[in-house]
Design an enzyme around this catalytic site. Sequence first.
Site, PDB file in Angstrom:
ATOM      1  N   HIS A  15       0.941  -1.156  -0.016  1.00 41.14           N
ATOM      2  CA  HIS A  15      -0.064  -0.086  -0.113  1.00 41.14           C
ATOM      3  C   HIS A  15       0.902   1.193   0.012  1.00 41.14           C
ATOM      4  CE1 HIS A  15      -2.832  -3.081   1.353  1.00 41.14           C
ATOM      5  NE2 HIS A  15      -3.807  -2.438   0.897  1.00 41.14           N
ATOM      6  N   ASN A  16       2.298   1.243  -0.290  1.00 43.32           N
ATOM      7  CA  ASN A  16       3.123   2.191  -0.221  1.00 43.32           C
ATOM      8  C   ASN A  16       3.575   2.668  -1.509  1.00 43.32           C
ATOM      9  OD1 ASN A  16       5.619   3.536  -0.528  1.00 43.32           O
ATOM     10  ND2 ASN A  16       6.153   2.738   1.567  1.00 43.32           N
ATOM     11  N   ASP A  75       9.164  -6.081   2.474  1.00 43.89           N
ATOM     12  CA  ASP A  75       9.110  -5.570   3.637  1.00 43.89           C
ATOM     13  C   ASP A  75      10.541  -5.052   3.750  1.00 43.89           C
ATOM     14  OD1 ASP A  75       7.435  -5.014   6.287  1.00 43.89           O
ATOM     15  OD2 ASP A  75       9.529  -6.143   7.277  1.00 43.89           O
ATOM     16  N   SER A  76      10.646  -3.794   4.011  1.00 46.25           N
ATOM     17  CA  SER A  76      12.072  -3.354   4.211  1.00 46.25           C
ATOM     18  C   SER A  76      12.144  -2.290   5.347  1.00 46.25           C
ATOM     19  CB  SER A  76      12.191  -2.554   3.019  1.00 46.25           C
ATOM     20  OG  SER A  76      11.105  -1.744   2.444  1.00 46.25           O
ATOM     21  N   PHE A 166      11.366   8.173  -1.880  1.00 48.01           N
ATOM     22  CA  PHE A 166      10.236   8.116  -0.911  1.00 48.01           C
ATOM     23  C   PHE A 166      10.742   7.955   0.533  1.00 48.01           C
ATOM     24  CE2 PHE A 166       9.748   3.500  -0.097  1.00 48.01           C
ATOM     25  CZ  PHE A 166      10.725   3.137  -1.084  1.00 48.01           C
ATOM     26  N   GLY A 167       9.859   7.778   1.508  1.00 49.48           N
ATOM     27  CA  GLY A 167      10.238   7.476   2.863  1.00 49.48           C
ATOM     28  C   GLY A 167      11.567   8.293   3.391  1.00 49.48           C
ATOM     29  N   ASP A 169      14.554   8.220   1.819  1.00 49.19           N
ATOM     30  CA  ASP A 169      15.751   8.434   0.771  1.00 49.19           C
ATOM     31  C   ASP A 169      16.298   9.799   1.133  1.00 49.19           C
ATOM     32  OD1 ASP A 169      15.502   5.959  -0.522  1.00 49.19           O
ATOM     33  OD2 ASP A 169      14.007   6.790  -1.964  1.00 49.19           O
ATOM     34  N   LYS A 189      19.468   4.907  -8.438  1.00 46.25           N
ATOM     35  CA  LYS A 189      19.170   4.006  -7.183  1.00 46.25           C
ATOM     36  C   LYS A 189      18.755   2.601  -7.450  1.00 46.25           C
ATOM     37  CE  LYS A 189      15.643   3.796  -3.599  1.00 46.25           C
ATOM     38  NZ  LYS A 189      14.245   4.038  -2.906  1.00 46.25           N
ATOM     39  N   HIS A 194      18.827  -1.630  -1.848  1.00 44.34           N
ATOM     40  CA  HIS A 194      18.377  -2.895  -1.189  1.00 44.34           C
ATOM     41  C   HIS A 194      17.514  -3.620  -2.063  1.00 44.34           C
ATOM     42  CE1 HIS A 194      16.266   0.605  -0.317  1.00 44.34           C
ATOM     43  NE2 HIS A 194      15.164  -0.148   0.740  1.00 44.34           N
TER      44      HIS A 194
END
Length: 209
Positions: A15-16, A75-76, A166-167, A169, A189, A194
């Site tokens: 959902h991201n 999942d990160s 995002f997040g 970064d 990127k 990862h």
Amino acid sequence: MTPRLGFERLVIATHNAGKLREISSLLAPYGLECMSAGELGLPEPDETGTTFVENALIKARAAAEGLGLPALADDSGLSVDSLGGRPGVYTADWAQRQWFEGEPGRDWYMAMGKVEGMLQAIGPVVDRAAQFNCVLAIAWPDGQSAVYEGVVRGSLVWPPRGDRGFGYDPVFVAEGKHETFGEMEPDAKHAISHRAQAFAKLVAEQFPR
Ligand code: ITT
């Protein structure tokens, strides 16, 4: 033997929006019809695991069982050496849920500030090394699954730089680079992240030449 994806529909169980953009672009060359769990109206399962692998499998299995299609979940998180690996699997939780112009989201600036505040509280000279981890899990409706892991090491900068990505970064600079992930071209990127490293393992097993 590891099960394989055929040329079929694949649910991207996230959902991201930032992850969805990156995973869709990584998957683009492989001819799968991709749909996101968000656009299919699948609820977000509770991430009750204590590892990236457990949470990735929870998300992939919930989507595969709910929709009867193979599903890929990510999942990160960011682990900071000086903070004993925190926030780690709780990276998303460190950003409060908020509404932005009527859309649900999270306050990443606040979350980056929380990490920075904890680093500065350690003292004027602090080890700023950190890493992003990513686990990609594929689950099939018959209960089979496969997981692929990737890591990128780097360090944290302050203030945040760049509005790509995002997040977290804008505060992460990968080893050997000068730009943050928030400043880099998306392809740059993807060459080292990862997520891209986990994806390379997935491709090697799922789409061998
Ligand atoms: P889904 O579970 O729906 O996929 P989520 O945002 O809740 O979305 P996670 O539980 O895996 O996902 O949380 C991982 C968080 O780590 C994510 O919200 C980002 O803030 C951060 N993160 C992971 N990969 C990142 C990247 O490439 N760049 C910046 N931040 C990243």
